[in-house]
Design an enzyme around this catalytic site. Sequence first.
Site, short mmCIF file in Angstrom:
data_model
loop_
_atom_site.label_atom_id
_atom_site.label_comp_id
_atom_site.label_asym_id
_atom_site.label_seq_id
_atom_site.Cartn_x
_atom_site.Cartn_y
_atom_site.Cartn_z
N ASP A 177 0.74 -40.66 -60.22
CA ASP A 177 0.02 -40.74 -58.93
C ASP A 177 -1.24 -39.89 -58.92
OD1 ASP A 177 2.94 -41.00 -56.74
OD2 ASP A 177 1.94 -42.39 -58.12
N CYS A 228 3.25 -55.41 -56.68
CA CYS A 228 2.13 -54.87 -55.91
C CYS A 228 0.99 -54.69 -56.90
CB CYS A 228 2.52 -53.54 -55.25
SG CYS A 228 2.53 -52.17 -56.38
N ARG A 237 -2.50 -45.27 -46.06
CA ARG A 237 -1.05 -45.33 -46.27
C ARG A 237 -0.50 -43.98 -46.67
NH1 ARG A 237 1.20 -50.00 -49.89
NH2 ARG A 237 2.97 -48.70 -49.38
N ARG A 286 7.12 -53.78 -60.26
CA ARG A 286 7.92 -52.97 -59.35
C ARG A 286 9.34 -53.54 -59.11
NH1 ARG A 286 4.32 -49.65 -56.62
NH2 ARG A 286 6.04 -48.18 -56.45
N LYS A 320 4.50 -37.68 -48.20
CA LYS A 320 4.90 -39.05 -47.80
C LYS A 320 6.14 -39.46 -48.59
CE LYS A 320 2.73 -42.57 -49.99
NZ LYS A 320 3.57 -43.57 -50.65
N ASN A 321 6.16 -39.16 -49.90
CA ASN A 321 7.24 -39.66 -50.75
C ASN A 321 8.52 -38.85 -50.66
OD1 ASN A 321 5.58 -41.71 -51.46
ND2 ASN A 321 5.11 -40.96 -53.51
C1 EPZ Z 1 7.88 -43.81 -56.68
O1 EPZ Z 1 7.83 -45.22 -56.77
C2 EPZ Z 1 6.71 -43.41 -55.80
N1 EPZ Z 1 6.89 -43.99 -54.47
C3 EPZ Z 1 5.41 -43.89 -56.42
O2 EPZ Z 1 4.36 -43.41 -55.60
C4 EPZ Z 1 5.27 -43.27 -57.80
O3 EPZ Z 1 4.10 -43.76 -58.41
C5 EPZ Z 1 6.50 -43.63 -58.64
O4 EPZ Z 1 7.70 -43.21 -57.97
C6 EPZ Z 1 6.48 -42.95 -60.01
O5 EPZ Z 1 6.40 -41.57 -59.85
C7 EPZ Z 1 7.75 -43.40 -53.60
O6 EPZ Z 1 8.38 -42.41 -53.91
C8 EPZ Z 1 7.87 -44.03 -52.25
P1 EPZ Z 1 9.87 -45.81 -60.09
P2 EPZ Z 1 9.08 -46.01 -57.42
O7 EPZ Z 1 11.08 -46.56 -59.63
O8 EPZ Z 1 10.33 -45.29 -57.15
C9 EPZ Z 1 10.37 -49.18 -63.37
C10 EPZ Z 1 2.39 -43.57 -54.39
O9 EPZ Z 1 1.25 -43.66 -54.84
N2 EPZ Z 1 11.57 -49.59 -62.61
O10 EPZ Z 1 10.02 -44.37 -60.43
O11 EPZ Z 1 8.96 -47.42 -57.00
C11 EPZ Z 1 9.07 -49.40 -62.59
O12 EPZ Z 1 8.60 -50.72 -62.77
C12 EPZ Z 1 3.50 -44.39 -54.98
O13 EPZ Z 1 2.73 -42.77 -53.49
C13 EPZ Z 1 12.37 -50.60 -63.13
O14 EPZ Z 1 12.08 -51.16 -64.19
O15 EPZ Z 1 8.76 -45.92 -58.96
C14 EPZ Z 1 8.14 -48.37 -63.20
O16 EPZ Z 1 7.59 -48.91 -64.39
C15 EPZ Z 1 2.96 -45.44 -55.91
N3 EPZ Z 1 13.47 -50.98 -62.42
C16 EPZ Z 1 9.08 -47.22 -63.56
O17 EPZ Z 1 10.41 -47.77 -63.55
C17 EPZ Z 1 13.82 -50.38 -61.22
O18 EPZ Z 1 14.86 -50.76 -60.64
C18 EPZ Z 1 9.04 -46.06 -62.56
O19 EPZ Z 1 9.19 -46.63 -61.27
C19 EPZ Z 1 12.99 -49.36 -60.72
C20 EPZ Z 1 11.88 -48.97 -61.43
#
Ligand code: EPZ
Length: 424
Positions: A308, A120, A400, A125, A22-23
């Site tokens: 995850d 969420c 999802r 996020r 999915k990702n």
């Molecule tokens: C991706 O989310 C995945 N989703 C998530 O999978 C996964 O848990 C996550 O990466 C971490 O591996 C998809 O790929 C669609 P991040 P993402 O940006 O990109 C902080 C699932 O279960 N951050 O890597 O949204 C954030 O708050 C989902 O399939 C900022 O501070 O995660 C977090 O603490 C859930 N500012 C950390 O970075 C930003 O602009 C990592 O988030 C962006 C992120």
Amino acid sequence: MDKLVIRGGEPLLGTVRVSGAKNAALPCMAAALLTDEPVILENIPQVRDIQTTRNLLAAMGAEVELGYGRAHHRTTIHCQNLASPEASYELVKTMRASTLVLGPLVARCGRARVSLPGGCAIGQRPIDLHIKGLELLGAKITQDHGYVEATATRLRGAEIAFDKITVTGTEDLLMAATLADGETILQNAAREPEVADLAALLNKMGAKIQGAGTATIRIKGVAKLKGAKHRIIPDRIEAGTFLIAGALTGGDLNIAGCDPTHLVAILSKLKETGVKTKSTATSVRVMGDNPFAACDISTEEYPGFPTDMQAQFMALATQAEGTSIVTENIFENRFMHAQELVRMGANIKIEGRRAVVRGKTPLSAAAVLASDLRASASLVLAALVADGETIIDRVYHIDRGYEKIEEKLKGVGAQIRRIGNMLP
Ligand code: EPZ
């Protein structure tokens, strides 16, 4: 609202096939916005987030065919005329990954209006790093009424060093940089396999990307991208979830159609607990025929232990002999499954970012509530070994990200069925 009813106690035996990731599919679908030619993606998982992305692209004016025929799971996306480069709150609130359209829209159309995702269940996020990167590429950003608006005549290459590693932040800016004027360097980039899969598609479309899958990615901007055909990589988190299901139920389960090179951290943790596995190039067999020991996990960005998989591993830890410390370093609120597991009989204490799990404790069936995608998976796993019949509500969360989970589990011996809303 659908529920899953699971009677525990059956060892999982046989072969289960993993769907596409999915990702990886979500950013690859967004990448189709970068060209006026058709993009064909195969091995698309039949999950709700894909349908949501289809609706999002169609609302902008893209033609999106999505077919799950027996022979293929394929989508053809043709973004010839993007009448309204927008992502509405109605759609973004159901799937925060919608922010993946931000970079491609600014790069292709020179403007984008995307609803801020809002938080969420698992955390705040924010997308501040996406926005900061787009500004460095020359986009003008305004935020009001809960939307972010970005405009640019043409993005120009820049050096971007991420303050924090962000998966979709890396993907968003990687896509934007493909059409920027000049070279872009992404430092402290996410190294997830899904990032590398997106880059593979973009290079087939004519992009010039080097280093995807490492912490430093170089992109030489081009004037135009063309259509392409690409097969999405297997879902490593679905594979990991089934690995734990096989171990937990004391089964003998073959997970087919996966990529074990994406599962190194998960396989090494399973080995540490004493669970036996055997890998080929495209499958992993897990044999749960012996008791397993507690072990600690600490979630990290790839190639570390994936956040995850944290909820699923916690379910395993409840059945391990001894005390496991589960540390969640990526998201601030990703232990919601813990209280539901405690209601089933688990012994878990939450201390900030750490959960202390004492096993082995017998689990008993209960009526439980899914709260987010991977928490739901954790409850399914616990139900597979609980005594009695567990009812999991709000399974739209699991739909999802897991394709036909009850069919796949039933196919290897689980006693699981889905019931619709019983109300008249
Ligand atoms: C991706 O989310 C995945 N989703 C998530 O999978 C996964 O848990 C996550 O990466 C971490 O591996 C998809 O790929 C669609 P991040 P993402 O940006 O990109 C902080 C699932 O279960 N951050 O890597 O949204 C954030 O708050 C989902 O399939 C900022 O501070 O995660 C977090 O603490 C859930 N500012 C950390 O970075 C930003 O602009 C990592 O988030 C962006 C992120």
